[in-house]
Design a protein around this motif. Structure first.
Motif, PDB file in Angstrom:
ATOM      1  N   ASP A  86       0.836  -1.206   0.000  1.00  8.00           N
ATOM      2  CA  ASP A  86       0.000   0.000   0.000  1.00  8.00           C
ATOM      3  C   ASP A  86       0.870   1.256   0.000  1.00  8.00           C
ATOM      4  O   ASP A  86       0.596   2.221  -0.722  1.00  8.00           O
ATOM      5  CB  ASP A  86      -0.919   0.003   1.225  1.00  8.00           C
ATOM      6  CG  ASP A  86      -1.965  -1.103   1.167  1.00  8.00           C
ATOM      7  OD1 ASP A  86      -2.209  -1.626   0.062  1.00  8.00           O
ATOM      8  OD2 ASP A  86      -2.523  -1.441   2.228  1.00  8.00           O
ATOM      9  N   ARG A 119       1.313   4.170  -3.015  1.00 11.13           N
ATOM     10  CA  ARG A 119       1.124   5.604  -2.772  1.00 11.13           C
ATOM     11  C   ARG A 119       2.367   6.393  -3.173  1.00 11.13           C
ATOM     12  O   ARG A 119       2.275   7.451  -3.804  1.00 11.13           O
ATOM     13  CB  ARG A 119       0.795   5.839  -1.292  1.00 11.13           C
ATOM     14  CG  ARG A 119       0.710   7.315  -0.910  1.00 11.13           C
ATOM     15  CD  ARG A 119       0.120   7.504   0.471  1.00 11.13           C
ATOM     16  NE  ARG A 119       0.786   6.719   1.479  1.00 11.13           N
ATOM     17  CZ  ARG A 119       1.950   7.058   2.040  1.00 11.13           C
ATOM     18  NH1 ARG A 119       2.571   8.165   1.656  1.00 11.13           N
ATOM     19  NH2 ARG A 119       2.485   6.302   2.968  1.00 11.13           N
ATOM     20  N   GLU A 134       2.770   6.764  -6.935  1.00 11.32           N
ATOM     21  CA  GLU A 134       1.947   7.846  -7.478  1.00 11.32           C
ATOM     22  C   GLU A 134       2.598   9.205  -7.224  1.00 11.32           C
ATOM     23  O   GLU A 134       2.649  10.064  -8.119  1.00 11.32           O
ATOM     24  CB  GLU A 134       0.557   7.800  -6.844  1.00 11.32           C
ATOM     25  CG  GLU A 134      -0.386   8.882  -7.354  1.00 11.32           C
ATOM     26  CD  GLU A 134      -1.761   8.783  -6.725  1.00 11.32           C
ATOM     27  OE1 GLU A 134      -2.464   9.814  -6.679  1.00 11.32           O
ATOM     28  OE2 GLU A 134      -2.138   7.677  -6.264  1.00 11.32           O
ATOM     29  N   GLN A 135       3.120   9.394  -6.017  1.00  9.06           N
ATOM     30  CA  GLN A 135       3.780  10.665  -5.704  1.00  9.06           C
ATOM     31  C   GLN A 135       5.022  10.877  -6.565  1.00  9.06           C
ATOM     32  O   GLN A 135       5.302  11.995  -7.010  1.00  9.06           O
ATOM     33  CB  GLN A 135       4.159  10.710  -4.224  1.00  9.06           C
ATOM     34  CG  GLN A 135       2.977  10.826  -3.280  1.00  9.06           C
ATOM     35  CD  GLN A 135       3.412  11.057  -1.845  1.00  9.06           C
ATOM     36  OE1 GLN A 135       4.508  11.541  -1.582  1.00  9.06           O
ATOM     37  NE2 GLN A 135       2.553  10.702  -0.907  1.00  9.06           N
ATOM     38  N   LYS A 151      -6.825   2.309 -10.417  1.00  6.08           N
ATOM     39  CA  LYS A 151      -7.545   2.321  -9.144  1.00  6.08           C
ATOM     40  C   LYS A 151      -9.022   2.016  -9.361  1.00  6.08           C
ATOM     41  O   LYS A 151      -9.546   2.204 -10.467  1.00  6.08           O
ATOM     42  CB  LYS A 151      -7.402   3.692  -8.469  1.00  6.08           C
ATOM     43  CG  LYS A 151      -5.996   4.019  -8.000  1.00  6.08           C
ATOM     44  CD  LYS A 151      -5.985   5.353  -7.256  1.00  6.08           C
ATOM     45  CE  LYS A 151      -4.609   5.644  -6.686  1.00  6.08           C
ATOM     46  NZ  LYS A 151      -4.600   6.886  -5.873  1.00  6.08           N
TER      47      LYS A 151
END
Length: 428
Positions: free
Chosen positions: A178, A182, A185-186, A204
């Motif tokens: 997880d 994240r 994506e950043q 997603k």
């Protein structure tokens, strides 16, 4: 009355009034801009209650912000990072009973990012810290890579991306994956990789906020026709309920731990959950259980401390030791490990040990007490409180002046006994 006399009177009153002294310490930290004073506040804050700790941390953060706003040339990143780590540990161990500590943590991260931008640290070391916080930390703080992007630069971002890619390639479920998704994506946002970012968002589950973000990203990149097409598809998309999560393979080990919480069952749970990529969440819950037990007695407190040491988290172990009252033997063991870097924290432990040695009324114990006093003198010097040692030693010698063997050992250790107590007592 001149300023010097007033300062002397205030100092004398502060020695008699703990609340006044505490207030002056906070004022000194928030107004003097003294980085070493801010570090000292963090050294001593661990022994305070939650509300007092929050106040001291707030003072440190005020110091950081004021110095950053003033464009200080000092390297504030080490202090800011220590503050982030410190608050994070306290939150995990004690919770946020005042409701303010979590806000302090967010503010500390923001100030650390500013400090890194002002005086960039080694980018790969900064990346390693972010990786550790995100993948192996207690779940907070949550780092926004955009805030640290300038300080990380290409080397730091590349290091984080390498770790993220490795975690995703392992294809294991749980917290680590997880976090990796994240951060992936950043990274795409920070690096300006529009195609990668759109692909990540498109994978997603369909949600309005995700679709809107895709449209914004495409429009910002000047790809208006694609943005319109995606918006049209999003409006007609048939949303499906998310699939149920697979059964947790570590449940058997968790049940064993819940049935008999302890060092061995914790280690077994850690091994199983780590393989499944779910250790962070499991660790948080397991430690909460052990902390609840630690309040029951010394044996349970010692077990929690040993578990934290097994986890390779000596700072957390120390906080647990202080908070829950571990055995004197274990306190002394940890104090010896921390004395070099955190002298102020360990002074009370060594003082208690000196008292214990003196109470034995044994020549060898007196000799060991003198050695500990010599160590205490060094610790007070490192903590920049030599006068406190002088006062402490004077009181100790006065209380035990009839123990001539002890006084002899102190002198043999080349510890100067204050003159006020070296002269013979006046007959009454």
């Amino acid at each position: 009355m001149d300023a010097e006399t007033l300062a002397d009177l205030l100092s004398a009153q502060a020695e008699r009034d703990p609340e006044l002294r505490h207030s002056l310490e906070l004022r000194a930290a928030t107004q003097s801009g003294d980085v070493s004073e801010a570090h000292r506040l963090l050294d001593t804050a661990v022994t305070d209650g939650n509300a007092e700790y929050t106040a001291k941390v707030g003072a440190v953060l005020d110091t950081l912000q004021r110095m950053l706003d003033a464009g200080s040339r000092a390297d504030l990143a080490p202090l800011a990072r220590r503050t982030v780590d410190d608050i994070s540990e306290v939150l995990e161990q004690t919770g946020d009973h005042t409701g303010n500590l979590a806000d302090r943590l967010d503010r500390a991260v923001e100030l650390y990012a500013r400090a890194c931008a002002a005086r960039p640290p080694d980018p790969e070391k900064l990346a390693d810290w972010i990786i550790e916080v995100e993948f192996d930390g207690p779940g907070r703080p949550v780092i926004d890579l955009a805030e640290f992007a300038a300080a990380l630069g290409e080397p730091g971002l590349r290091r984080i991306k390498s770790t993220v890619d490795d975690v995703l390639a392992a294809n294991g479920p749980g917290h680590r994956r997880d976090v990796a998704e994240r951060l992936r994506e950043q990274l795409a946002e920070v690096l300006g990789d529009v195609d990668e970012l759109v692909a990540i968002l498109s994978a997603k589950p369909p949600r309005v906020d995700v679709s809107l973000k895709i449209v914004r990203v495409l429009r910002a990149a000047g790809r208006h026709s694609e943005a319109i097409a995606h918006a049209a598809r999003a409006l007609t998309h048939d949303k499906q309920p998310p699939p149920p999560e697979p059964e947790d393979e570590t449940s058997r080990y968790r049940k064993a731990f819940d049935a008999e919480p302890g060092r061995e069952t914790y280690a077994a749970l850690r091994e199983a959950a780590t393989k499944a990529g779910k250790w962070t969440a499991q660790r948080r819950d397991a430690l909460a259980c052990l902390r609840a037990r630690a309040a029951e007695g010394i044996e349970q407190a010692d077990e929690l401390v040993r578990v934290l040491l097994d986890d390779g988290r000596p700072d957390e172990a120390w906080r647990a030791c202080v908070r829950f009252g571990a055995s004197g033997e274990l306190k002394l063991e940890l104090a010896e490990q921390r004395a070099a870097e955190h002298p102020a924290e360990t002074i009370p432990v060594f003082r208690a040990h000196v008292d214990e040695l003196i109470e034995r009324k044994d020549p060898q114990a007196y000799q060991e007490a003198a050695r500990r006093l010599k160590l205490l003198r060094t610790l007070h010097k490192r903590a920049e409180t030599p006068d406190e040692f002088t006062a402490y030693l004077a009181a100790l010698v006065e209380n035990h002046r009839r123990k001539t063997r002890l006084i002899t050992e102190i002198r043999t250790a080349r510890i100067a006994i204050p003159k006020a107590v070296t002269s013979p007592r006046t007959p009454r």
